[in-house]
Design an enzyme around this catalytic site. Structure first.
Site, PDB file in Angstrom:
ATOM      1  N   TYR A  56       0.467  -1.086  -0.005  1.00 50.24           N
ATOM      2  CA  TYR A  56       0.083   0.220   0.235  1.00 50.24           C
ATOM      3  C   TYR A  56       0.506   1.223   0.575  1.00 50.24           C
ATOM      4  O   TYR A  56       0.553   2.466  -0.387  1.00 50.24           O
ATOM      5  CB  TYR A  56      -0.684   0.288   0.811  1.00 50.24           C
ATOM      6  CG  TYR A  56      -2.246  -0.891   0.682  1.00 50.24           C
ATOM      7  CD1 TYR A  56      -2.764  -0.469  -0.302  1.00 50.24           C
ATOM      8  CD2 TYR A  56      -2.146  -2.333   0.813  1.00 50.24           C
ATOM      9  CE1 TYR A  56      -4.112  -1.916  -0.825  1.00 50.24           C
ATOM     10  CE2 TYR A  56      -3.589  -2.982   0.906  1.00 50.24           C
ATOM     11  CZ  TYR A  56      -4.137  -2.520   0.203  1.00 50.24           C
ATOM     12  OH  TYR A  56      -5.360  -3.438  -0.316  1.00 50.24           O
ATOM     13  N   GLN A  91     -14.931   2.740  -7.042  1.00 46.49           N
ATOM     14  CA  GLN A  91     -14.917   1.322  -5.864  1.00 46.49           C
ATOM     15  C   GLN A  91     -13.025   1.827  -5.579  1.00 46.49           C
ATOM     16  O   GLN A  91     -11.824   1.655  -5.172  1.00 46.49           O
ATOM     17  CB  GLN A  91     -14.842   0.204  -6.656  1.00 46.49           C
ATOM     18  CG  GLN A  91     -15.761  -0.031  -6.575  1.00 46.49           C
ATOM     19  CD  GLN A  91     -16.706  -0.959  -8.021  1.00 46.49           C
ATOM     20  OE1 GLN A  91     -16.401  -1.929  -7.902  1.00 46.49           O
ATOM     21  NE2 GLN A  91     -16.742  -0.613  -9.573  1.00 46.49           N
ATOM     22  N   ASN A  92     -12.647   3.156  -6.496  1.00 50.25           N
ATOM     23  CA  ASN A  92     -11.140   3.341  -7.028  1.00 50.25           C
ATOM     24  C   ASN A  92     -10.840   4.696  -5.307  1.00 50.25           C
ATOM     25  O   ASN A  92     -11.627   4.955  -5.189  1.00 50.25           O
ATOM     26  CB  ASN A  92     -11.105   4.069  -7.912  1.00 50.25           C
ATOM     27  CG  ASN A  92     -10.938   3.784  -8.879  1.00 50.25           C
ATOM     28  OD1 ASN A  92     -11.421   2.966  -9.754  1.00 50.25           O
ATOM     29  ND2 ASN A  92     -10.999   4.729 -10.262  1.00 50.25           N
ATOM     30  N   ASP A  94      -8.253   5.943  -5.214  1.00 51.95           N
ATOM     31  CA  ASP A  94      -7.200   6.551  -5.512  1.00 51.95           C
ATOM     32  C   ASP A  94      -7.809   8.378  -5.658  1.00 51.95           C
ATOM     33  O   ASP A  94      -9.326   8.158  -5.340  1.00 51.95           O
ATOM     34  CB  ASP A  94      -6.909   7.444  -7.236  1.00 51.95           C
ATOM     35  CG  ASP A  94      -7.569   6.607  -8.093  1.00 51.95           C
ATOM     36  OD1 ASP A  94      -8.465   7.812  -8.194  1.00 51.95           O
ATOM     37  OD2 ASP A  94      -7.837   6.354  -9.775  1.00 51.95           O
ATOM     38  N   HIS A 109     -14.744   1.556  -0.901  1.00 54.39           N
ATOM     39  CA  HIS A 109     -13.806   0.902  -0.742  1.00 54.39           C
ATOM     40  C   HIS A 109     -12.922   1.823  -0.113  1.00 54.39           C
ATOM     41  O   HIS A 109     -10.949   1.766   0.063  1.00 54.39           O
ATOM     42  CB  HIS A 109     -13.068   0.179  -1.974  1.00 54.39           C
ATOM     43  CG  HIS A 109     -13.790  -0.794  -2.621  1.00 54.39           C
ATOM     44  ND1 HIS A 109     -13.543  -1.067  -3.382  1.00 54.39           N
ATOM     45  CD2 HIS A 109     -15.086  -1.445  -2.022  1.00 54.39           C
ATOM     46  CE1 HIS A 109     -14.792  -2.067  -4.307  1.00 54.39           C
ATOM     47  NE2 HIS A 109     -16.021  -2.178  -2.972  1.00 54.39           N
ATOM     48  N   GLY A 176     -15.956   2.133 -16.502  1.00 58.90           N
ATOM     49  CA  GLY A 176     -14.656   1.236 -15.713  1.00 58.90           C
ATOM     50  C   GLY A 176     -14.541   0.460 -14.884  1.00 58.90           C
ATOM     51  O   GLY A 176     -13.594   0.550 -14.058  1.00 58.90           O
ATOM     52  N   THR A 177     -15.711  -0.682 -15.417  1.00 63.41           N
ATOM     53  CA  THR A 177     -15.887  -1.453 -13.606  1.00 63.41           C
ATOM     54  C   THR A 177     -15.943  -3.296 -14.355  1.00 63.41           C
ATOM     55  O   THR A 177     -17.394  -3.202 -15.153  1.00 63.41           O
ATOM     56  CB  THR A 177     -16.417  -1.157 -12.827  1.00 63.41           C
ATOM     57  OG1 THR A 177     -15.941  -1.956 -11.508  1.00 63.41           O
ATOM     58  CG2 THR A 177     -17.759  -0.621 -13.102  1.00 63.41           C
ATOM     59  N   SER A 178     -14.944  -3.646 -13.711  1.00 67.45           N
ATOM     60  CA  SER A 178     -15.303  -5.069 -14.808  1.00 67.45           C
ATOM     61  C   SER A 178     -16.768  -5.949 -14.132  1.00 67.45           C
ATOM     62  O   SER A 178     -16.957  -7.327 -14.232  1.00 67.45           O
ATOM     63  CB  SER A 178     -14.087  -5.660 -14.464  1.00 67.45           C
ATOM     64  OG  SER A 178     -14.623  -6.511 -12.536  1.00 67.45           O
TER      65      SER A 178
HETATM   66  P1  NAD Z   1     -11.210  -4.384 -12.802  1.00 68.11           P
HETATM   67  O1  NAD Z   1      -9.782  -4.184 -12.947  1.00 68.11           O
HETATM   68  O2  NAD Z   1     -11.597  -5.276 -12.427  1.00 68.11           O
HETATM   69  O3  NAD Z   1     -11.993  -3.732 -13.731  1.00 68.11           O
HETATM   70  C1  NAD Z   1     -10.870  -2.522 -14.770  1.00 68.11           C
HETATM   71  C2  NAD Z   1     -12.675  -2.788 -15.821  1.00 68.11           C
HETATM   72  O4  NAD Z   1     -11.834  -1.311 -16.440  1.00 68.11           O
HETATM   73  C3  NAD Z   1     -12.402  -3.827 -17.356  1.00 68.11           C
HETATM   74  O5  NAD Z   1     -13.420  -3.774 -17.208  1.00 68.11           O
HETATM   75  C4  NAD Z   1     -12.358  -2.844 -17.876  1.00 68.11           C
HETATM   76  O6  NAD Z   1     -12.662  -3.646 -19.244  1.00 68.11           O
HETATM   77  C5  NAD Z   1     -11.907  -1.847 -17.946  1.00 68.11           C
HETATM   78  N1  NAD Z   1     -10.816  -0.480 -18.430  1.00 68.11           N
HETATM   79  C6  NAD Z   1      -9.633  -0.600 -18.571  1.00 68.11           C
HETATM   80  N2  NAD Z   1      -9.403   0.118 -19.135  1.00 68.11           N
HETATM   81  C7  NAD Z   1     -10.431   0.919 -19.336  1.00 68.11           C
HETATM   82  C8  NAD Z   1     -10.391   2.523 -20.215  1.00 68.11           C
HETATM   83  N3  NAD Z   1      -9.248   3.213 -20.505  1.00 68.11           N
HETATM   84  N4  NAD Z   1     -11.656   3.127 -19.911  1.00 68.11           N
HETATM   85  C9  NAD Z   1     -12.769   2.422 -19.455  1.00 68.11           C
HETATM   86  N5  NAD Z   1     -12.790   1.238 -19.175  1.00 68.11           N
HETATM   87  C10 NAD Z   1     -11.713   0.788 -19.110  1.00 68.11           C
HETATM   88  O7  NAD Z   1     -11.609  -3.249 -12.150  1.00 68.11           O
HETATM   89  P2  NAD Z   1     -12.642  -2.714 -10.188  1.00 68.11           P
HETATM   90  O8  NAD Z   1     -14.528  -3.320 -11.435  1.00 68.11           O
HETATM   91  O9  NAD Z   1     -12.693  -1.406 -10.181  1.00 68.11           O
HETATM   92  O10 NAD Z   1     -12.624  -3.763  -9.676  1.00 68.11           O
HETATM   93  C11 NAD Z   1     -11.545  -4.092  -9.058  1.00 68.11           C
HETATM   94  C12 NAD Z   1     -11.557  -3.423  -7.149  1.00 68.11           C
HETATM   95  O11 NAD Z   1      -9.846  -2.661  -7.693  1.00 68.11           O
HETATM   96  C13 NAD Z   1     -12.009  -1.921  -6.850  1.00 68.11           C
HETATM   97  O12 NAD Z   1     -12.295  -3.090  -5.590  1.00 68.11           O
HETATM   98  C14 NAD Z   1     -11.165  -1.088  -6.501  1.00 68.11           C
HETATM   99  O13 NAD Z   1     -11.062  -0.996  -5.523  1.00 68.11           O
HETATM  100  C15 NAD Z   1      -9.884  -1.869  -6.689  1.00 68.11           C
HETATM  101  N6  NAD Z   1      -9.080  -0.413  -7.717  1.00 68.11           N
HETATM  102  C16 NAD Z   1      -8.895   0.367  -7.547  1.00 68.11           C
HETATM  103  C17 NAD Z   1      -8.264   0.821  -8.299  1.00 68.11           C
HETATM  104  C18 NAD Z   1      -7.671   2.386  -8.089  1.00 68.11           C
HETATM  105  O14 NAD Z   1      -7.704   3.233  -6.667  1.00 68.11           O
HETATM  106  N7  NAD Z   1      -7.391   3.525  -9.181  1.00 68.11           N
HETATM  107  C19 NAD Z   1      -6.694   0.947  -9.131  1.00 68.11           C
HETATM  108  C20 NAD Z   1      -6.835  -0.911  -9.512  1.00 68.11           C
HETATM  109  C21 NAD Z   1      -8.020  -1.418  -8.349  1.00 68.11           C
END
Ligand code: NAD
Ligand code: ZN
Length: 235
Positions: A56, A91-92, A94, A109, A176-178
């Site tokens: 972290y 969920q981010n 940042d 989160h 942008g979430t999976s």
């Molecule tokens: P995930 O990685 O599972 O999914 C990311 C999604 O974004 C995918 O569906 C992908 O196709 C899509 N994607 C990738 N690049 C893109 C773009 N340029 N434009 C649009 N879509 C795009 O992440 P999630 O669904 O957020 O869930 C996973 C967990 O990971 C969450 O709990 C989150 O807290 C954590 N996480 C957070 C960060 C952050 O704070 N930036 C980074 C990584 C993971």
């Protein structure tokens, strides 16, 4: 969309990807031979706190070198100019939504830039490392600060507020979430049950795409500003 007034937006790692922050799946998949799922749990922290704190510390340092992109800025503009209610749930962990101009973001989160003190339950702002077990600036205890992020197996924050916002929404937008991490992945089905229109903006079809009334595929920096302009120019 001139019949829409209350919007709930859920964002995930994809909205920050073009700012250079790895998505969950891209984050190497492996970090010092550990899967993220294995460092982001309370059990991992109990077993090997140094490993988890170092992980972290590295992520906290990295996000401070990144900048919000056009998708974050567009959502900031929507929040300022939308006349109905707008709730951004992310969920981010940042702070790029805030630096992109959004003021009221629900970080379900948690966040990298606060620490959580297990002695006083305070959440002081935190930008440096935690590995050296600094004292809590609020109560002075040592070794009681942990990352203020919700780990796998822990309860996300502010679920009551999210549920209330969904209950009064007429449009739910997922960006942008999976659709793989619950409970956020379930919001689209909750929205459908409530009869709310649903839209997905994602780079590619996600695991939950088929639940949405409409899906648009492409990078967030293109899709989000275009959708925001569409919403703001609707009669
Ligand atoms: P995930 O990685 O599972 O999914 C990311 C999604 O974004 C995918 O569906 C992908 O196709 C899509 N994607 C990738 N690049 C893109 C773009 N340029 N434009 C649009 N879509 C795009 O992440 P999630 O669904 O957020 O869930 C996973 C967990 O990971 C969450 O709990 C989150 O807290 C954590 N996480 C957070 C960060 C952050 O704070 N930036 C980074 C990584 C993971
Ligand atoms: Zn404290």
């Amino acid at each position: 969309m001139n019949d829409v007034s209350n919007i709930v937006i859920l964002t995930g790692a994809g909205v920050s990807a073009e700012s250079g922050i790895d998505t969950f799946r891209d984050a190497g998949g492996l970090w010092e031979k550990h899967r993220i799922e294995d460092v982001a749990t309370p059990e991992a922290f109990a077993r090997d706190p140094d490993l988890v704190l170092r992980f972290y510390d590295m992520r906290r340092e990295a996000i401070q070198t990144k900048e919000p992109n056009d998708a974050h800025h567009a959502l900031g503009k929507l929040e300022r100019e939308w006349l109905g209610s707008l709730t951004i749930v992310t969920q981010n962990v940042d702070d790029l939504h805030e630096r992109g101009g959004a003021q009221n973001v629900i970080h379900m989160h948690g966040g990298h830039l606060t620490a959580w003190c297990l002695a006083c339950d305070g959440r002081p702002e935190w930008r440096g490392p935690l590995i050296d077990r600094p004292a809590c600036p609020l109560c002075g205890s040592k070794g009681t600060l942990r990352p203020d992020v919700v780990w796998f197996g822990e309860m996300p924050y502010r679920m009551d507020e999210i549920s209330a916002a969904l209950n009064r929404a007429d449009l739910f937008v997922s960006i942008g979430t999976s659709g793989a991490v619950y409970p956020a992945a379930g919001f689209v089905r909750e929205a459908r049950m409530l009869g709310i229109r649903t839209l997905e903006l994602n780079l590619e079809p996600s695991e939950g795409s088929h639940y949405f009334d409409e899906t648009r595929h492409g990078p967030a920096t293109a899709l989000v500003p275009a959708w925001v302009e569409e919403m703001l120019s609707a009669p």
